[in-house]
Design a protein around this motif. Structure first.
Motif, PDB file in Angstrom:
ATOM      1  N   UNK B 210       0.831  -1.207   0.000  1.00 32.00           N
ATOM      2  CA  UNK B 210       0.000   0.000   0.000  1.00 32.00           C
ATOM      3  C   UNK B 210       0.863   1.254   0.000  1.00 32.00           C
ATOM      4  N   UNK B 218      -0.038   9.448  10.682  1.00 35.71           N
ATOM      5  CA  UNK B 218      -0.998   8.483  11.199  1.00 35.71           C
ATOM      6  C   UNK B 218      -1.044   7.238  10.312  1.00 35.71           C
ATOM      7  N   UNK B 220      -2.204   4.256  11.449  1.00 36.71           N
ATOM      8  CA  UNK B 220      -2.980   3.222  12.131  1.00 36.71           C
ATOM      9  C   UNK B 220      -3.847   2.399  11.183  1.00 36.71           C
ATOM     10  N   UNK B 221      -4.386   3.044  10.144  1.00 34.38           N
ATOM     11  CA  UNK B 221      -5.221   2.279   9.217  1.00 34.38           C
ATOM     12  C   UNK B 221      -4.460   1.067   8.670  1.00 34.38           C
ATOM     13  N   UNK B 222      -3.245   1.326   8.242  1.00 28.39           N
ATOM     14  CA  UNK B 222      -2.446   0.259   7.625  1.00 28.39           C
ATOM     15  C   UNK B 222      -2.050  -0.788   8.648  1.00 28.39           C
ATOM     16  N   UNK B 224      -3.654  -1.584  11.388  1.00 25.11           N
ATOM     17  CA  UNK B 224      -4.815  -2.383  11.778  1.00 25.11           C
ATOM     18  C   UNK B 224      -5.156  -3.405  10.707  1.00 25.11           C
ATOM     19  N   UNK B 225      -4.918  -3.004   9.477  1.00 23.73           N
ATOM     20  CA  UNK B 225      -5.235  -3.860   8.348  1.00 23.73           C
ATOM     21  C   UNK B 225      -4.323  -5.092   8.296  1.00 23.73           C
TER      22      UNK B 225
END
Lengths: 286, 412
Positions: B210, B218, B220-222, B224-225
């Motif tokens: 990605x 930030x 965090x999205x990645x 958490x994924x």
């Protein structure tokens, strides 16, 4: 998915805190404070210096740093902003922009461009089981505290006389003046308060973000977008838009990572096409 | 009498001319403008200022001092000047600064130049002006590939070395499935490609990669994924650098990805990054390094001298800057001239044995310095005995393997 949304709200918490201060300052003084990001950065550095040189822990820093920088904000307003206010808005724009660069470079000279270490406070180490998923305690804390702070500000603004004056002066400065409210008296403390909020956000960021001189300037563009989306000068709009933008960028990162950088600005453009004054802004306020 | 006088004058002039053309060494007759000017074109306030920047200038000055001490009166010239300029990591500024350094400041050599796009811009100027350029700070393999030229050398490291060391090494150690996150600009995209090739080459696979915003605070999205991807990645390959890497690692630890079975591998990491995070935050993280100040007694001795001057421990880039400047001076000494074409001839194929490397060869085919590289691991805090001693060298990648074979698309 739910976790991603939650995650977006945590990111949004920083936008909201910064946008809140920016909106109040803009509303009341008509000053687009480009130094806001620099004060956020100074907040983070302040807590680093307190811990590193004086052994002052995170909790105390959370109080000391915003107070000190808030006072600095008051001085700044008295010494400079105030004098520039009657002139073309461009003067204050250039002043705050220059100030941001100076502050950033001073910190760079002293500490270099590398990030400084700042540990998480031990009480907030670990994770919390939120039922559907577990989440790092510190992030939950950040979200809770910023919602609380925004809420408290909201209560003060809506339920107290001071708040009423500030709100009136923020959203309709000319009208308030015409009604005999001494707007000028409130300008200085409001500016200091806005700076203190930025510093507070900086202290909150230190344990979870890179503490370096560029951290404010990297963030501030997004925060400006937030304020515009919320409606310039609208206090409620800025907070709402802060969390909304956090949410949008988290989901954007998840589904279309390559677009995530521009997503906030696409959102801004869309909102402005639909409502030129922003979500909660008033046309005439512009 | 008059006639005699004239012929005497001619003879004197002739002798003078001959003197100027000079014998080799001593006297400095073949040095243009009667001095050597080494220009350090670097980042003086941006994201690379700490890992190269003003301390890179100090490293080059150390090379000059060591050179003078070694040769004394026999040095090709005793007038060696070190100047510096800031390119702000922007190719257009790098381009105009490079022209200014070569033309107006009479630079015989430009050194350092972090940021790949800026380095490629300087390489073009060097080529057009037929002046020496030794890049140290930039990662791109284009410098010795498609965009190579006769007057440009690449020193220290490149993205192939990083990908090969970390990508191949970690995959062979059992980290078969990777999730790569890379900053969405030239450097990150290049790293993503080279790592993917290296991982596949070692029998692993990239589950997903990605792009992330740059700069970004930030991640965090990645993060958490990552554990939810199928198949579950064993390794998170982070191609971020500087502040972004610090953000990512802080959050990696918050989400306890290590406990969830996703290890961290860093594409490009410097000792300054480890210092920012505290070594516990990165304990066990593998990465490729090309010089470490406390790896052996020789490195340490040089690092001590460096610390006495700057108050800091040198990064690998600064050590390589020292070496590049020293090898350039040695080449001028051997050739007895600073004429670009002659210095290039002296540098091509030269063996390098100094405080930076004892296994170096400057390849004649593409002007890349090959030398041993190292797979390093970050020590946990409990093993850190003194400030800045964060790395454990896990294995050595021999020079022949550490760098790619010469690119056939490069013709000098």
């Amino acid at each position: 998915m739910l976790q991603q949304a939650f995650n977006g709200l945590v990111g949004g918490a920083f936008y909201a805190l910064l946008a809140l201060g920016l909106a109040v300052i803009f509303g009341m003084l008509g000053v687009v404070n480009f130094a806001h990001g620099a004060f956020y950065m100074l907040g983070a550095f302040g807590s680093f210096v307190l811990l590193d040189s004086f052994g002052v822990n995170f909790w105390l820093a959370l109080v000391i740093v915003p107070v000190v920088l808030g006072i600095a904000g008051v001085l700044l307003e008295r010494l400079f902003i105030h004098r520039l206010a009657p002139l073309d808005p461009l003067y204050n724009f250039l002043f705050t922009f220059g100030l941001a660069l100076i502050l950033q470079d001073l910190v760079k000279r002293k500490y270099g461009v590398q990030s400084q270490p700042y540990p998480r406070p031990s009480a907030l180490d670990g994770s919390i089981d939120l039922g559907l998923f577990t989440y790092p305690t510190y992030q939950v804390f950040v979200l809770a505290v910023s919602v609380l702070v925004c809420g408290a500000v909201w209560v003060v603004l809506t339920r107290t006389r001071v708040g009423m004056i500030v709100r009136a002066a923020t959203e309709r400065p000319e009208l308030s003046r015409a009604l005999g409210i001494d707007v000028a008296r409130w300008v200085t403390p409001v500016f200091g308060f806005g700076i203190a909020l930025a510093a507070f956000a900086g202290v909150l960021a230190a344990p979870m973000r890179a503490v370096n001189p560029l951290m404010g300037s990297d963030l501030i563009i997004t925060v400006f977008a937030v304020v515009v989306i919320g409606g310039l000068g609208s206090v409620f709009g800025s907070v709402a838009a802060g969390f909304a933008v956090g949410l949008v960028s988290a989901l954007g990162n998840y589904y279309v990572p390559s677009l995530s950088q521009t997503l906030v600005f696409i959102l801004m453009a869309a909102v402005l096409l639909w409502r030129p004054a922003g979500l909660f802004g008033r046309e005439e306020a512009l | 009498m008059r006639v005699l006088g004239r012929s005497a004058a001619l003879a004197t002039a002739g002798a003078l001319l001959a003197g100027c053309a000079g014998g080799p060494g001593g006297g400095g007759g073949k040095i243009s403008d009667e001095k050597l000017v080494l220009a350090v074109l670097t980042d003086q306030s941006g994201v690379y200022a700490d890992l190269s920047g003003k301390n890179a200038v100090e490293a080059v000055k150390m090379a000059v001092a060591d050179f003078k001490a070694k040769y004394g009166d026999k040095a090709v010239t005793d007038k060696i000047e070190v100047i510096s300029a800031d390119h702000q990591n922007k190719p257009e500024i790098a381009n105009s600064k490079a022209q200014e350094l070569y033309d107006r400041k009479k630079a015989d050599l430009i050194l350092d130049v972090p940021t790949s796009s800026a380095a490629l811009a300087v390489a073009t100027v060097a080529k057009n002006k037929k002046k020496l350029f030794i890049d140290v700070g930039a990662a791109t393999t284009e410098l010795e590939g498609k965009q190579c030229n006769k007057y440009t050398f690449h020193y220290g490291y490149n993205s192939y070395m990083l990908a090969h060391g970390t990508g191949t090494g970690v995959t062979k150690d059992g980290g078969k499935n990777w999730y790569i996150v890379y900053p969405d600009y030239a450097f990150g995209q290049d790293m993503q490609k080279t790592f993917t090739t290296a991982i596949k080459g070692a029998g692993g696979s990239v589950v997903k990669s990605d792009p992330t915003p740059f700069p970004n605070d930030n991640f965090s999205t990645f993060l958490l994924k990552a554990p939810g991807l199928k198949p579950k990645p064993q390794v998170l390959g982070a191609m971020q650098a500087g502040g972004d890497l610090v953000n990512l690692v802080k959050q990696y630890n918050e989400y306890k990805l290590r406990d969830k079975g996703v290890k961290l591998a860093a594409g490009l990491m410097f000792i300054t990054d480890i210092h920012s995070l505290g070594s516990d935050a990165l304990a066990g993280t593998r990465f490729t390094d090309f010089w470490y100040w406390n790896a052996n007694a020789g490195n340490r001795a040089w690092a001590d001298k460096f610390k006495a001057k700057t108050g800091a421990r040198p990064t690998a880039v600064q050590a390589a800057d020292y070496s590049a400047a020293l090898q350039y001076l040695e080449a001028v000494q051997r050739g007895g001239t600073d004429k670009s074409d002659d210095v290039v001839k002296q540098l091509e194929g030269a063996k390098v044995n100094d405080a930076f490397t004892s296994t170096g060869t400057i390849r004649a085919e593409d002007h890349l310095l090959t030398h041993d590289a190292y797979v390093a691991e970050v020590k946990p805090k409990s093993e850190v005995k003194e400030p800045w001693d964060y790395e454990k060298i896990v294995s050595t990648i021999p020079a022949a393997e550490a760098f790619q074979q010469p690119d056939p698309s490069c013709s000098l």
